[in-house]
Write a protein that holds these residues in place. Structure first.
Motif, mmCIF file in Angstrom:
data_model
loop_
_atom_site.group_PDB
_atom_site.id
_atom_site.type_symbol
_atom_site.label_atom_id
_atom_site.label_comp_id
_atom_site.label_asym_id
_atom_site.label_seq_id
_atom_site.Cartn_x
_atom_site.Cartn_y
_atom_site.Cartn_z
ATOM 1 N N LEU B 183 -30.653 -16.263 -4.820
ATOM 2 C CA LEU B 183 -29.283 -16.745 -5.024
ATOM 3 C C LEU B 183 -28.456 -16.406 -3.799
ATOM 4 N N ARG B 184 -27.545 -17.291 -3.479
ATOM 5 C CA ARG B 184 -26.511 -16.950 -2.501
ATOM 6 C C ARG B 184 -25.207 -16.857 -3.293
ATOM 7 N N VAL B 185 -24.668 -15.648 -3.357
ATOM 8 C CA VAL B 185 -23.485 -15.445 -4.190
ATOM 9 C C VAL B 185 -22.284 -15.060 -3.335
ATOM 10 N N SER B 186 -21.099 -15.401 -3.821
ATOM 11 C CA SER B 186 -19.863 -14.971 -3.143
ATOM 12 C C SER B 186 -18.799 -14.693 -4.208
ATOM 13 N N ARG B 187 -17.638 -14.227 -3.760
ATOM 14 C CA ARG B 187 -16.584 -13.861 -4.713
ATOM 15 C C ARG B 187 -16.094 -15.099 -5.465
ATOM 16 N N ALA B 188 -15.845 -14.905 -6.761
ATOM 17 C CA ALA B 188 -15.428 -16.030 -7.599
ATOM 18 C C ALA B 188 -14.025 -16.503 -7.253
ATOM 19 N N ASP B 189 -13.227 -15.615 -6.606
ATOM 20 C CA ASP B 189 -11.855 -16.026 -6.287
ATOM 21 C C ASP B 189 -11.748 -16.620 -4.880
ATOM 22 N N GLY B 190 -12.888 -16.864 -4.283
ATOM 23 C CA GLY B 190 -12.883 -17.444 -2.941
ATOM 24 C C GLY B 190 -12.870 -18.964 -3.000
ATOM 25 N N THR B 191 -13.172 -19.574 -1.862
ATOM 26 C CA THR B 191 -13.118 -21.030 -1.790
ATOM 27 C C THR B 191 -14.505 -21.655 -1.892
ATOM 28 N N ALA B 192 -15.526 -20.817 -2.108
ATOM 29 C CA ALA B 192 -16.890 -21.319 -2.107
ATOM 30 C C ALA B 192 -17.126 -22.319 -3.238
ATOM 31 N N ALA B 193 -17.961 -23.302 -2.936
ATOM 32 C CA ALA B 193 -18.345 -24.254 -3.971
ATOM 33 C C ALA B 193 -19.425 -23.611 -4.847
ATOM 34 N N GLY B 194 -19.662 -24.215 -5.992
ATOM 35 C CA GLY B 194 -20.729 -23.709 -6.863
ATOM 36 C C GLY B 194 -20.178 -23.152 -8.152
ATOM 37 N N PRO B 195 -21.011 -23.129 -9.175
ATOM 38 C CA PRO B 195 -20.578 -22.654 -10.484
ATOM 39 C C PRO B 195 -20.221 -21.165 -10.453
ATOM 40 N N ARG B 196 -19.255 -20.798 -11.274
ATOM 41 C CA ARG B 196 -18.838 -19.394 -11.365
ATOM 42 C C ARG B 196 -19.347 -18.790 -12.662
ATOM 43 N N TRP B 197 -19.858 -17.559 -12.541
ATOM 44 C CA TRP B 197 -20.422 -16.873 -13.704
ATOM 45 C C TRP B 197 -19.857 -15.466 -13.812
ATOM 46 N N ARG B 198 -19.719 -15.035 -15.070
ATOM 47 C CA ARG B 198 -19.225 -13.693 -15.349
ATOM 48 C C ARG B 198 -20.365 -12.877 -15.964
ATOM 49 N N LEU B 199 -20.577 -11.682 -15.433
ATOM 50 C CA LEU B 199 -21.596 -10.780 -15.989
ATOM 51 C C LEU B 199 -20.896 -9.554 -16.548
ATOM 52 N N SER B 200 -21.126 -9.274 -17.822
ATOM 53 C CA SER B 200 -20.508 -8.075 -18.396
ATOM 54 C C SER B 200 -21.559 -7.233 -19.098
ATOM 55 N N LEU B 201 -21.246 -5.957 -19.233
ATOM 56 C CA LEU B 201 -22.200 -4.990 -19.789
ATOM 57 C C LEU B 201 -21.519 -4.188 -20.882
ATOM 58 N N ARG B 202 -22.218 -4.040 -22.006
ATOM 59 C CA ARG B 202 -21.736 -3.109 -23.027
ATOM 60 C C ARG B 202 -22.944 -2.381 -23.590
ATOM 61 N N GLY B 203 -22.695 -1.392 -24.447
ATOM 62 C CA GLY B 203 -23.793 -0.651 -25.043
ATOM 63 C C GLY B 203 -24.542 -1.522 -26.047
ATOM 64 N N ASN B 204 -25.834 -1.365 -26.089
ATOM 65 C CA ASN B 204 -26.632 -2.154 -27.033
ATOM 66 C C ASN B 204 -26.863 -1.323 -28.289
ATOM 67 N N THR B 205 -25.960 -1.485 -29.251
ATOM 68 C CA THR B 205 -26.038 -0.665 -30.454
ATOM 69 C C THR B 205 -26.586 -1.441 -31.630
ATOM 70 N N GLU B 206 -26.872 -2.705 -31.404
ATOM 71 C CA GLU B 206 -27.232 -3.560 -32.542
ATOM 72 C C GLU B 206 -28.740 -3.728 -32.692
#
Lengths: 89, 244
Positions: B183-206
């Motif tokens: 992957l070539r990734v850059s900051r989501a708030d920049g001017t780069a083209a391409g889809p934006r994705w959010r990655l988040s982490l929480r505890g796996n208690t389930e």
């Protein structure tokens, strides 16, 4: 190229993964390192190990003569003839 | 939480290389048969190419087009298992009390492929080699986000695994076939083209079961269908979602 020289050229190709070369592509008096064939210091170690396994040579890593023996296929053949164990496999 | 733009990507698996083939696989994922295929890497001169293992070739093939010849970008190489083929060959030598090959030894370390990338692609910037658990892919993205936070214009991330020797069956069960995702990734708030994705982490208690198949390839799927991805692993639960 005599049989031993062909053998050594084949060993170089096989050991050092020179898949783009054939035995006849390496001239007996072509320098193996640097500007010649383009081998480097890791190749020297790898080749020393292969020569040891096939011909029973013992090559001291600090030997001043090693550089001279490793110059060409021909110099390696002379070295094997003089120092190799005849029945080594 | 991390937000990234995916500027470019390229993936490789046995028999699946071109974008159309990945689109077809993403629509109907199936296990692939690994017959030892490897990319030719013709763009690397033969004297350098001979030192590339199969894993290294897969990495070079996918990563090469992620930067242009006159660009310097940080590189994150991630692999949970690394050079199992070289390691196994050396273990075999040790078992036979044979001397170790200097080449195998030198290139078996985890950052060897990152070093080869630096030399072959003439990249003089930062490079990172990481190994994690089944969520190694997500950890590589965290590393890339940190590099972007330090000011990098873009970061190249490669997740690669090679199907290990049969002797590892029963020990390594998460590499059904060799694959890599670059992957070539850059900051989501920049001017780069391409889809934006959010990655988040929480505890796996389930006690959610782990996702089937390699995370990185599931992300390739998500790049096609835009669906939210849930990646639970042990105590961690990663969520990927597209940013509208």
């Amino acid at each position: 190229m005599n049989d031993l020289e062909r053998n050594i050229a084949g060993l170089i190709i096989e050991t050092l993964a020179l898949e783009h070369l054939k035995v006849d592509d390496i001239a007996v008096d072509q320098p193996l390192f640097g500007q010649g064939l383009g081998l480097d210091s890791v190749d020297a170690l790898e080749l020393a190990l292969a020569l040891q396994n096939r011909y029973g040579l013992k090559i001291a890593s600090d030997s001043r003569d090693a550089r001279r023996h490793f110059e060409t296929v021909r110099s390696l053949a002379h070295y094997v003839e003089a120092n190799g164990a005849p029945c080594a496999n | 939480m991390i937000e990234l733009a995916i500027e470019r990507w390229r993936a490789w698996a046995p028999g699946i290389e071109e974008p159309a083939a990945w689109a077809a696989w993403s629509a109907a994922p199936r296990p692939l048969v690994d017959s030892g295929e490897q990319p030719s890497c013709d763009f690397v001169p033969p004297m350098q190419r001979r030192r590339l293992s199969r894993l290294a070739r897969i990495v070079m093939h996918t990563a090469w087009p992620m930067c242009s010849d006159d660009e310097q970008l940080p590189f994150v190489y991630a692999s949970r298992h690394g050079e199992t083929t070289r390691t196994f060959a050396m273990l075999d030598d040790i078992g036979r009390e044979a001397p170790l090959s200097p080449t195998q030894f030198g290139l078996s370390v985890h950052n060897a492929i990152a070093g080869q990338w630096s030399i072959l692609r003439e990249q003089r910037g930062e490079s990172v080699a990481i190994a994690g658990e089944a969520d190694t892919f997500e950890h590589a993205i965290v590393e890339a986000a940190a590099l972007l936070g330090e000011g990098a214009a873009a970061v190249i991330v490669v997740l690669a695994e090679e199907r290990p020797a049969v002797a590892y069956d029963g020990w390594i069960d998460d590499v059904p076939f060799s694959y890599a995702v670059a992957l070539r990734v850059s900051r989501a708030d920049g001017t780069a083209a391409g889809p934006r994705w959010r990655l988040s982490l929480r505890g796996n208690t389930e006690a959610a079961p782990s996702a089937p198949g390699p995370h990185a390839l599931q992300f390739v799927r998500a790049l096609h269908d835009g669906a939210i991805l849930d990646h639970p692993w042990k105590t961690r639960r990663w969520t990927w979602q597209p940013v509208p």
